[in-house]
Design an enzyme around this catalytic site. Sequence first.
Site, PDB file in Angstrom:
ATOM      1  N   ASP A   1      17.025   8.818  46.124  1.00  0.00           N
ATOM      2  CA  ASP A   1      17.166   9.126  44.719  1.00  0.00           C
ATOM      3  C   ASP A   1      15.871   9.835  44.299  1.00  0.00           C
ATOM      4  O   ASP A   1      14.897   9.914  45.051  1.00  0.00           O
ATOM      5  CB  ASP A   1      17.430   7.850  43.901  1.00  0.00           C
ATOM      6  CG  ASP A   1      18.099   8.164  42.573  1.00  0.00           C
ATOM      7  OD1 ASP A   1      18.791   7.305  42.020  1.00  0.00           O
ATOM      8  OD2 ASP A   1      17.949   9.316  42.099  1.00  0.00           O
TER       9      ASP A   1
HETATM   10  C1  GLC Z   1      18.753  10.314  39.019  1.00  0.00           C
HETATM   11  C2  GLC Z   1      19.852   9.335  39.369  1.00  0.00           C
HETATM   12  C3  GLC Z   1      20.747   9.805  40.478  1.00  0.00           C
HETATM   13  C4  GLC Z   1      20.916  11.310  40.397  1.00  0.00           C
HETATM   14  C5  GLC Z   1      19.556  11.933  40.690  1.00  0.00           C
HETATM   15  C6  GLC Z   1      19.590  13.448  40.619  1.00  0.00           C
HETATM   16  O1  GLC Z   1      17.550   9.660  38.809  1.00  0.00           O
HETATM   17  O2  GLC Z   1      19.441   8.010  39.668  1.00  0.00           O
HETATM   18  O3  GLC Z   1      21.993   9.108  40.345  1.00  0.00           O
HETATM   19  O4  GLC Z   1      21.867  11.746  41.358  1.00  0.00           O
HETATM   20  O5  GLC Z   1      18.543  11.436  39.841  1.00  0.00           O
HETATM   21  O6  GLC Z   1      19.833  13.862  39.310  1.00  0.00           O
END
Ligand code: GLC
Length: 755
Positions: free
Chosen positions: A295
């Site tokens: 993440d």
């Molecule tokens: C965010 C979220 C994740 C998402 C990623 C990219 O923090 O936790 O679900 O896909 O960043 O945007």
Amino acid sequence: MKRKILISALILSIAGSGCTTSKSEWHSYSGDKTIEHKVDSVLSLMTLEEKIGQMTQFSSHGDITGPIVNEDIEPYLKKGLIGSIFNAVTVEGIRKLQEQALAESRLKIPVLFGYDVVHGFKTIFPIPLAESCSWDLYQIKKSAAIAAEEASAAGIAWTFAPMIDIVRDARWGRVMEGAGEDTYLGALIAEAKVKGFQGNHWKDLYNTNTILACAKHFCAYGAAESGRDYNTVDVSDRTLREVYFPPFKAAKDAGVATFMTAFNEISGIPCTASKYLFRDVLKDEWQFNGFVVTDYTAINELVPHGVAQDEEQAAELAVNAGVDMDMTGGVYLHNLKTLVEEGKVSENTIDNAVRRILEMKFILGLFDDPYRYLDEKREKETILKPEFLQAAREIGNRSIVLLKNNNQFFPITKDRQLTVALIGPMVKNRTSMNGEWSARGNKNESASLFDGLTEKYKNTNIKFLYAEGCDLKEPGTEGFAEAINIARKADIIIAAMGEDYNWSGEAASRSNIKLPGSQQKLLKELKKTGKPIGLVLMNGRPLDLSWEDKNIDAIMEAWYLGTMAGHSIADVIVGDYNPSAKLTMSFPRNAGQLPIYYNRKNTGRPLPEDNPKMDYRSSYLDVENSPLYPFGYGLSYTTFQYSKPSISSGILTKNGELKVSVTITNTGNYDGEEIVQLYIQDVTASVTRPIKELKGFQKLNIKKGESVTADFIIREKDLGFLRLDNTWGTEPGEYKVFVGNDSENVQELKFSLVE
Ligand code: GLC
């Protein structure tokens, strides 16, 4: 055209040269020997820096139409040191980035473009929690397929969805993004979403209208203590395997191409550094051969988690744990080379991560033609097609849960002569209708409730009066007088209230889950007028509706339904669609009950059914144990009568099967759909078991006056659980079967499983 064929031909000619590196234990996702050979051939040409570049993902800045906005990533891009970019969202912008990557990098390996396409790309569908309440796996798969159609037309080949975290705590803002509290339904929805985005077979990924999916967030992100986002998670391996893993295993079995790490720790080990999760369980036990992305900056966060003294150690932990790509943290890019040189990370580990990433690019056809997803004409023609909007409207109809309907407040049929006061901050609100994670949906173009109702009731004798009455968030009461004034002039009131769309979603936890601001205070004033009130809610989580349930005549949970929200709701209000949705997440009586879920344990001191106030039992002094509205609950405009269910035998043998049958009669005045549910309890086992678990459901179309019989087959394999000796299987003994229209309103049967 000539140029791009030349580039990919160059790679393939080299790739075809037959030189390969040691494969070690790599098992390809596709199992296709030709692809494996190409992957190994390209790998054999790469420097260590180029390999690490493939493990690096950066974010661009949205809709790039001018020169490349990310001066910070441009140098890396030109050196072929970026394997993936996310948040580039137009053909023009993606083409610019791809051209830069291919024009100057040595090996011209295509960049993989990703984006959060969670519930639609341009045509926005109901938030996933709403959609899950439809229990309609066909529609849920279809909405993912449409999202893939639109996103791929914009050049995107990978979505960071579905989010399949099991959720039991409405304080957590990201409940809006998942499929509710039940593992069985959550696993089915995970499969439907993955196949919607990717197709049914890995070869479907070659089609330019499918995109890689991403099972996120692995794992147990929804179990954050206190419902506070990113907070500590401490669950047992048993709970992981019985509650949180199954939707991810279902996604893996459905062929999901990628996984994403969760921000949280589990019992002392941050997921992004967890060998147990990503090597032992995901890649070894489950044989997952796609790739794992972190993440957002999750590797960097191993330092504040307190398991890494610096980002170099964080990189070492993550890559050795089996995490293949670093989302925008830059940690792999700046540290892995040193770690390999120091012998802390083997080049074989790097190679296997890179193979997984390269293979996906071959499967998508990016090596054949890096620009194959980029077609400006298709981009313009594909978005917001009428059939996509109609699909959004229909799944919206099916996501609306009727929670209360005294005196048949709803439907408000067109043939009536009526003055209706439309009151509340959600009546004309468009910007909240898409909810969070709404990709490229235009918040200002989604249909408000007012848009839907005025269109639906034009040329009728239904007259609308309107007053906002209060703010969606602020506690002011200055708008009350106008609202009460029009309420007095009307026959009935429709109050439209809820949460601002960004009061749920990421980093949007609430400790108080009542209607925000002075909305409830306004309802209390409107109630004093004595007019019947129908409350339409638009929100991203279960709310504390205890007061509303006692005092308001009708309550409709409409969530955030996306581009066609107002029209979907109007279809239900007028009766063109008879509501059929059922809650997939319990609504508590107050936040103090959280986390609350139907498949709870019995404890050693359960409250007796007939005595909810017994002393020295597991209960509260100030509220019942039960939720206000239970999992599986939802009303219809018609009524359904259940027969006494039957069971084909009281004995189930290991290789046998039982049939449970129940006949449902539509005893009301509307045709309707009923979601009949089957739950099972393992009464006594070597470990404690939930008081009931969903094991089957059927969504039945039953015309008024008609009867339909639902048959459920129970086999031994449906009864498996993690036994005391940590093996998965069943144990002989007594079982209860529950059949009904929600997790509480059930009829009970019994059977015994025998050796
Ligand atoms: C965010 C979220 C994740 C998402 C990623 C990219 O923090 O936790 O679900 O896909 O960043 O945007």
